[in-house]
Motif scaffolding. Sequence first.
Motif, PDB file in Angstrom:
ATOM      1  N   THR A   1     -41.277  33.969  -9.982  1.00 35.12           N
ATOM      2  CA  THR A   1     -42.029  34.326 -11.179  1.00 35.12           C
ATOM      3  C   THR A   1     -43.483  34.575 -10.801  1.00 35.12           C
ATOM      4  OG1 THR A   1     -42.453  32.006 -11.667  1.00 35.12           O
ATOM      5  CG2 THR A   1     -40.607  32.998 -12.791  1.00 35.12           C
TER       6      THR A   1
ATOM      7  N   GLY B   1     -45.873  33.737 -14.789  1.00 35.86           N
ATOM      8  CA  GLY B   1     -44.911  33.224 -15.758  1.00 35.86           C
ATOM      9  C   GLY B   1     -43.743  34.150 -16.038  1.00 35.86           C
TER      10      GLY B   1
ATOM     11  N   GLU C   1     -40.489  36.297 -14.911  1.00 39.89           N
ATOM     12  CA  GLU C   1     -39.534  36.381 -13.813  1.00 39.89           C
ATOM     13  C   GLU C   1     -39.538  37.791 -13.256  1.00 39.89           C
ATOM     14  OE1 GLU C   1     -35.621  34.799 -14.650  1.00 39.89           O
ATOM     15  OE2 GLU C   1     -34.736  36.205 -13.234  1.00 39.89           O
TER      16      GLU C   1
ATOM     17  N   LYS D   1     -38.715  29.277  -7.241  1.00 44.59           N
ATOM     18  CA  LYS D   1     -38.008  28.060  -7.616  1.00 44.59           C
ATOM     19  C   LYS D   1     -36.537  28.184  -7.275  1.00 44.59           C
ATOM     20  CE  LYS D   1     -37.269  25.084 -11.642  1.00 44.59           C
ATOM     21  NZ  LYS D   1     -37.621  24.853 -13.033  1.00 44.59           N
TER      22      LYS D   1
ATOM     23  N   HIS E   1     -29.819  31.121 -18.474  1.00 44.04           N
ATOM     24  CA  HIS E   1     -29.117  29.984 -19.022  1.00 44.04           C
ATOM     25  C   HIS E   1     -29.273  30.009 -20.542  1.00 44.04           C
ATOM     26  CE1 HIS E   1     -27.971  25.914 -19.906  1.00 44.04           C
ATOM     27  NE2 HIS E   1     -29.123  25.750 -20.488  1.00 44.04           N
ATOM     28  N   VAL E   2     -28.156  29.925 -21.247  1.00 49.31           N
ATOM     29  CA  VAL E   2     -28.205  29.953 -22.703  1.00 49.31           C
ATOM     30  C   VAL E   2     -27.962  28.547 -23.238  1.00 49.31           C
ATOM     31  CG1 VAL E   2     -26.993  30.768 -24.752  1.00 49.31           C
ATOM     32  CG2 VAL E   2     -27.582  32.368 -22.958  1.00 49.31           C
ATOM     33  N   ASP E   3     -28.870  28.080 -24.094  1.00 43.99           N
ATOM     34  CA  ASP E   3     -28.735  26.729 -24.636  1.00 43.99           C
ATOM     35  C   ASP E   3     -27.735  26.678 -25.773  1.00 43.99           C
ATOM     36  OD1 ASP E   3     -30.821  25.370 -23.078  1.00 43.99           O
ATOM     37  OD2 ASP E   3     -32.142  26.799 -24.080  1.00 43.99           O
TER      38      ASP E   3
ATOM     39  N   LYS F   1     -38.126  22.471 -24.646  1.00 48.52           N
ATOM     40  CA  LYS F   1     -37.279  21.539 -23.914  1.00 48.52           C
ATOM     41  C   LYS F   1     -38.161  20.653 -23.031  1.00 48.52           C
ATOM     42  CE  LYS F   1     -34.569  24.917 -22.626  1.00 48.52           C
ATOM     43  NZ  LYS F   1     -33.614  25.594 -21.772  1.00 48.52           N
TER      44      LYS F   1
ATOM     45  N   GLN G   1     -38.812  27.265 -23.111  1.00 44.22           N
ATOM     46  CA  GLN G   1     -38.379  27.565 -24.465  1.00 44.22           C
ATOM     47  C   GLN G   1     -36.859  27.480 -24.547  1.00 44.22           C
ATOM     48  OE1 GLN G   1     -41.165  30.128 -26.621  1.00 44.22           O
ATOM     49  NE2 GLN G   1     -40.936  31.491 -24.889  1.00 44.22           N
ATOM     50  N   TRP G   2     -36.358  27.452 -25.775  1.00 44.76           N
ATOM     51  CA  TRP G   2     -34.912  27.429 -25.988  1.00 44.76           C
ATOM     52  C   TRP G   2     -34.377  28.848 -25.840  1.00 44.76           C
ATOM     53  CZ3 TRP G   2     -32.483  22.819 -26.751  1.00 44.76           C
ATOM     54  CH2 TRP G   2     -33.252  21.731 -27.174  1.00 44.76           C
ATOM     55  N   ASN G   3     -33.295  28.983 -25.105  1.00 42.20           N
ATOM     56  CA  ASN G   3     -32.662  30.292 -24.979  1.00 42.20           C
ATOM     57  C   ASN G   3     -31.468  30.354 -25.923  1.00 42.20           C
ATOM     58  OD1 ASN G   3     -34.453  31.113 -23.001  1.00 42.20           O
ATOM     59  ND2 ASN G   3     -33.219  30.190 -21.384  1.00 42.20           N
TER      60      ASN G   3
ATOM     61  N   TYR H   1     -35.534  37.282 -24.105  1.00 44.34           N
ATOM     62  CA  TYR H   1     -35.551  36.490 -22.867  1.00 44.34           C
ATOM     63  C   TYR H   1     -36.051  37.344 -21.711  1.00 44.34           C
ATOM     64  CZ  TYR H   1     -33.786  33.893 -18.881  1.00 44.34           C
ATOM     65  OH  TYR H   1     -33.673  33.220 -17.695  1.00 44.34           O
ATOM     66  N   GLN H   2     -37.081  36.828 -21.039  1.00 39.64           N
ATOM     67  CA  GLN H   2     -37.602  37.563 -19.896  1.00 39.64           C
ATOM     68  C   GLN H   2     -37.866  36.616 -18.732  1.00 39.64           C
ATOM     69  OE1 GLN H   2     -40.557  39.363 -22.222  1.00 39.64           O
ATOM     70  NE2 GLN H   2     -39.666  41.391 -22.113  1.00 39.64           N
ATOM     71  N   GLY H   3     -37.017  35.638 -18.640  1.00 41.46           N
ATOM     72  CA  GLY H   3     -37.220  34.682 -17.556  1.00 41.46           C
ATOM     73  C   GLY H   3     -38.318  33.672 -17.870  1.00 41.46           C
ATOM     74  N   GLY H   4     -38.663  33.564 -19.158  1.00 38.82           N
ATOM     75  CA  GLY H   4     -39.711  32.633 -19.562  1.00 38.82           C
ATOM     76  C   GLY H   4     -39.384  31.189 -19.262  1.00 38.82           C
ATOM     77  N   LYS H   5     -38.117  30.956 -18.990  1.00 42.67           N
ATOM     78  CA  LYS H   5     -37.637  29.607 -18.658  1.00 42.67           C
ATOM     79  C   LYS H   5     -38.392  29.015 -17.449  1.00 42.67           C
ATOM     80  CE  LYS H   5     -33.084  27.553 -17.721  1.00 42.67           C
ATOM     81  NZ  LYS H   5     -33.458  26.605 -16.745  1.00 42.67           N
ATOM     82  N   TYR H   6     -38.844  29.885 -16.582  1.00 43.59           N
ATOM     83  CA  TYR H   6     -39.432  29.372 -15.338  1.00 43.59           C
ATOM     84  C   TYR H   6     -40.955  29.377 -15.358  1.00 43.59           C
ATOM     85  CZ  TYR H   6     -34.651  30.138 -14.255  1.00 43.59           C
ATOM     86  OH  TYR H   6     -33.299  30.094 -14.313  1.00 43.59           O
ATOM     87  N   GLU H   7     -41.508  29.518 -16.536  1.00 48.28           N
ATOM     88  CA  GLU H   7     -42.970  29.542 -16.626  1.00 48.28           C
ATOM     89  C   GLU H   7     -43.559  28.217 -16.222  1.00 48.28           C
ATOM     90  OE1 GLU H   7     -44.367  32.815 -19.879  1.00 48.28           O
ATOM     91  OE2 GLU H   7     -43.503  30.964 -20.583  1.00 48.28           O
TER      92      GLU H   7
END
Lengths: 126, 357
Positions: free
Chosen positions: A39, A42, A44, A110, A118-120, B227, B232-234, B351-357
């Motif tokens: 990333t 921020g 990806e 990472k 990943h979908v919650d 989380k 953020q929640w996906n 979703y743009q990969g924000g999970k890894y921010e």
Amino acid sequence: MIRKYKKDIIFIVAILGVALLLFIVFQLTKKPGKYVVITQNGKEIAKYELNEDRQVSIPYQEGKYNVLVIRDQKAYISTATCPDQLCVKQRSISKVNETLVCLPNKMVVKVIGDEPPHVDIMSGKS
Amino acid sequence: MHLKINKIACLWVGFLSIFVCTSCQCAFSKDKQYSKTYFEYFDTIITIIGYEKQEAAFIEKTTQIEKLLQEYNQLYDIYYAYQGINNLYTVNQQAGKQPVKVDQKIIDLIVYAKDMYEKSHQMMNIAMGPVLALWHQARSFAMDYPEQASIPTMQDLEQANLYTNINNIIIDEVNQTLFLKEEGMSIDVGAIAKGFATEEIAKYLMQAGEIPYVINAGGNIRVLGLKPDGSQWNVGIQNPDLLSSQSQIEIVSIRNLAVVTSGSYQRYFTVAGKQYHHIISPVTLMPSDTFVSVTVVSPHSGMADALSTALFNLSIEEGMALIAKLEQTEAMWIDANYQIHYSTHFQDYQYQGGKYE
């Protein structure tokens, strides 16, 4: 002299032993990763499999870059334009949630286990 | 000397405990994910997911949530009466006869629904009960006797539609009563009650702050906070093509928002090879066939619920104009040809990969 501090020494050795044991246990239970996700700022920008050896240059602005190397299921930064070179000095990563960070270039690598995204939770499924 | 070595020992203990703690990422105080599922409310499956350090905290919250679910489910029920309470069924039974004293929670819902009627270009109308009842009967009958299934006649639908004026739902906030002016009227809150109740549960949870919880009321999603890892929640959006190998057609990455998807694939019955789904246009009195799925992302779960129905009954252009007026609210349409359309700022939620921010 030694007798006088016997208890202290036993104490220290015991603590060291426990710490070493815990450290080994935690190292062994760490899950090896499948992918690295890169990333920048921020967002990806790329994802690579850990079991494919490669060398990629990750460009940042104005000629700045980091070179990521994946070899033998491990990832590390071989060269970088940043002044501090901290990312180059970091140990190679291979386990889930381990990271390589280059703050000047706002880049994070990472290790993840499963393939993103990943979908919650699902919307619209009733 | 003895003292000195003790100091060193202390130092070691301190240093080692920090070392051990960081090397295991503080496994002892980590948030764990808990979930609880209910099957008996709002005719759907409701799941609460939350991250807590202690299971007891999760149990405490879900116990309270179940009480709320039970209460809202009874109050907003249009099919059954419950002993000792006046609910929407009671109000419908007294149509044209007399005002019914009801709980403030019912008044709140009806006031909100009337407001949504205006905000939705009159495309989400809780007074459509008589029309929806005909479709509901046809669908229930088709489930039991698929061979003899039929759709309501236009004559019957138009007759029923004479009693769908929302202005004839009289709210008396002072005396806390609800009155349907004409006999033959009935309220149907199917397009809003679940979302509204979900928002009330979210409000209860938010008393504890922005805690990482998700309420999933049969695909009506309301997420709170972030989380524990700061991401953020996906939320995946169901692919309306149920046979596709890809179950989600889109992923939104959000915090403190609701996501509701209405789909023609959710509830339908078949007559002579043609599918008739559950979202009925107030204009044509028939299922709207422009879209197979509409998703709304909005801060209020009740609004997301109501709008996902309303947008189903509007053209893309009308829907876009409606969405543009609402803050933080975005929509995604999938038309009958499986083409995807997005409102102007929907991409902010993608979703743009924000999970890894």
